[in-house]
Scaffold this motif. Structure first.
Motif, mmCIF file in Angstrom:
data_model
loop_
_atom_site.group_PDB
_atom_site.id
_atom_site.type_symbol
_atom_site.label_atom_id
_atom_site.label_comp_id
_atom_site.label_asym_id
_atom_site.label_seq_id
_atom_site.Cartn_x
_atom_site.Cartn_y
_atom_site.Cartn_z
ATOM 1 N N VAL A 180 -17.375 10.477 -0.440
ATOM 2 C CA VAL A 180 -17.398 10.852 -1.851
ATOM 3 C C VAL A 180 -18.138 9.758 -2.605
ATOM 4 N N TYR A 181 -18.963 10.155 -3.552
ATOM 5 C CA TYR A 181 -19.771 9.214 -4.315
ATOM 6 C C TYR A 181 -19.138 8.942 -5.672
ATOM 7 N N GLY A 182 -19.151 7.684 -6.080
ATOM 8 C CA GLY A 182 -18.713 7.284 -7.412
ATOM 9 C C GLY A 182 -19.779 6.410 -8.046
ATOM 10 N N GLU A 183 -19.939 6.519 -9.350
ATOM 11 C CA GLU A 183 -21.049 5.830 -10.000
ATOM 12 C C GLU A 183 -20.626 5.098 -11.263
ATOM 13 N N THR A 184 -21.207 3.935 -11.465
ATOM 14 C CA THR A 184 -21.095 3.179 -12.704
ATOM 15 C C THR A 184 -22.497 2.687 -13.036
ATOM 16 N N SER A 185 -22.597 1.626 -13.830
ATOM 17 C CA SER A 185 -23.901 1.055 -14.160
ATOM 18 C C SER A 185 -23.837 -0.458 -14.056
ATOM 19 N N LEU A 186 -24.988 -1.067 -13.814
ATOM 20 C CA LEU A 186 -25.057 -2.518 -13.742
ATOM 21 C C LEU A 186 -24.671 -3.138 -15.078
ATOM 22 N N GLU A 187 -25.015 -2.452 -16.146
ATOM 23 C CA GLU A 187 -24.647 -2.943 -17.477
ATOM 24 C C GLU A 187 -23.133 -3.049 -17.615
ATOM 25 N N VAL A 188 -22.411 -2.041 -17.132
ATOM 26 C CA VAL A 188 -20.951 -2.061 -17.196
ATOM 27 C C VAL A 188 -20.388 -3.144 -16.278
ATOM 28 N N VAL A 189 -20.958 -3.268 -15.086
ATOM 29 C CA VAL A 189 -20.486 -4.281 -14.140
ATOM 30 C C VAL A 189 -20.663 -5.684 -14.716
ATOM 31 N N GLY A 190 -21.703 -5.870 -15.520
ATOM 32 C CA GLY A 190 -21.905 -7.158 -16.153
ATOM 33 C C GLY A 190 -20.747 -7.554 -17.052
ATOM 34 N N ARG A 191 -20.083 -6.557 -17.627
ATOM 35 C CA ARG A 191 -18.924 -6.832 -18.491
ATOM 36 C C ARG A 191 -17.617 -6.786 -17.717
ATOM 37 N N ASP A 192 -17.591 -6.012 -16.624
ATOM 38 C CA ASP A 192 -16.350 -5.763 -15.901
ATOM 39 C C ASP A 192 -16.675 -5.583 -14.426
ATOM 40 N N ARG A 193 -16.540 -6.659 -13.642
ATOM 41 C CA ARG A 193 -16.893 -6.594 -12.226
ATOM 42 C C ARG A 193 -16.124 -5.494 -11.494
ATOM 43 N N GLU A 194 -14.878 -5.274 -11.908
ATOM 44 C CA GLU A 194 -14.049 -4.308 -11.195
ATOM 45 C C GLU A 194 -14.516 -2.871 -11.372
ATOM 46 N N ALA A 195 -15.433 -2.628 -12.302
ATOM 47 C CA ALA A 195 -15.925 -1.259 -12.489
ATOM 48 C C ALA A 195 -16.532 -0.716 -11.199
ATOM 49 N N LEU A 196 -17.268 -1.549 -10.489
ATOM 50 C CA LEU A 196 -17.865 -1.109 -9.218
ATOM 51 C C LEU A 196 -16.788 -0.867 -8.177
ATOM 52 N N GLY A 197 -15.800 -1.740 -8.115
ATOM 53 C CA GLY A 197 -14.701 -1.530 -7.179
ATOM 54 C C GLY A 197 -13.915 -0.278 -7.487
ATOM 55 N N ARG A 198 -13.676 -0.027 -8.773
ATOM 56 C CA ARG A 198 -12.878 1.147 -9.142
ATOM 57 C C ARG A 198 -13.556 2.446 -8.741
ATOM 58 N N VAL A 199 -14.862 2.576 -9.026
ATOM 59 C CA VAL A 199 -15.512 3.852 -8.687
ATOM 60 C C VAL A 199 -15.577 4.044 -7.180
ATOM 61 N N THR A 200 -15.702 2.945 -6.446
ATOM 62 C CA THR A 200 -15.760 3.048 -4.981
ATOM 63 C C THR A 200 -14.394 3.395 -4.408
#
Length: 237
Positions: free
Chosen positions: A207-227
């Motif tokens: 299953v694919y989950g997506e965020t943006s690098l801009e969001v990750v810059g403010r919140d590293r866990e955004a990438l972990g959460r979508v994954t």
């Protein structure tokens, strides 16, 4: 919701030139919320980078029996490579920002690693770091500064190992039947979101989950959460 009993301990690997500190900043919170133990091996700098990580996965699987494997960028590649070779010991896959499948070829991340390795060879770690930080967001510059200095004299060789190593092919990924979450960033040209979507489409329970690098810059866990959320959807599928 989903209990930790159903999910084995997670072993997550960093990308090229990165380290376990960044992996924990991305995945620590999302996995802790599920009660999943997180193991983040530190990179072994130099030409033995990939083989050391694969050996670490072997040892931890021997200890735990079954492990949830994954990582970021090159770490995701190695985890998927291990999952292909160890179907009976892999309990799931968390792949954030995979950069290519099959041969690295002209993939942007492979080219970037090769160019950076050449720069390190020419001007040293500090010189290469100064050039990289000059064109990077502040948060990324901080991450590179810490991790590259830790790799030190082994940084060049590690970058070349990553640039030249094949990732699993899409056909090989089709044989990995465990639940899999694949995370991408829509605005990340070095790790194209299309590659991550291709991985998720090939994995039978991906299953694919997506965020943006801009969001990750403010919140590293955004990438972990979508994954991790993508993995949970694969777990239930």
């Amino acid at each position: 919701m989903t209990s930790a009993i159903r999910i084995p301990a997670a072993v997550l690997l960093p990308g090229t030139g990165s380290d376990e500190v960044f992996v924990r900043s991305v995945f620590g919170g999302p996995l802790a919320a599920l009660g999943v133990p997180l193991i983040t091996p530190a990179p072994v700098a130099g030409a033995g980078l990939a083989e050391a990580f694969l050996a670490e996965l072997d040892g931890l699987a021997d200890r735990y029996g079954t492990v949830l494997v994954g990582g970021i960028s090159f770490g995701a590649h190695l985890a998927a490579e291990w999952a292909v070779a160890n179907p009976g010991r892999c309990g799931g896959l968390l792949a954030a920002l995979p950069a290519w499948n099959g041969e690295s070829g002209s993939a942007p991340a492979a080219l970037a690693a090769s160019v950076t390795a050449d720069l390190v060879a020419d001007v040293g770690v500090e010189g290469a770091l100064a050039a990289a930080v000059a064109g990077s967001p502040g948060w990324l510059g901080e991450e590179l500064g810490r991790a590259w200095r830790r790799h030190g004299s082994g940084l060049e060789a590690g970058l070349r190992v990553a640039a030249g190593r094949s990732a699993p092919t899409l056909q090989e990924l089709r044989g990995v039947g465990v639940p899999a979450g694949v995370g991408g960033c829509a605005d990340e040209p070095v790790h194209p979101a299309g590659v991550a979507r291709g991985w998720a489409g090939a994995l039978p329970r991906g299953v694919y989950g997506e965020t943006s690098l801009e969001v990750v810059g403010r919140d590293r866990e955004a990438l972990g959460r979508v994954t991790v959320l993508a993995f949970l959807r694969g777990l239930r599928g």
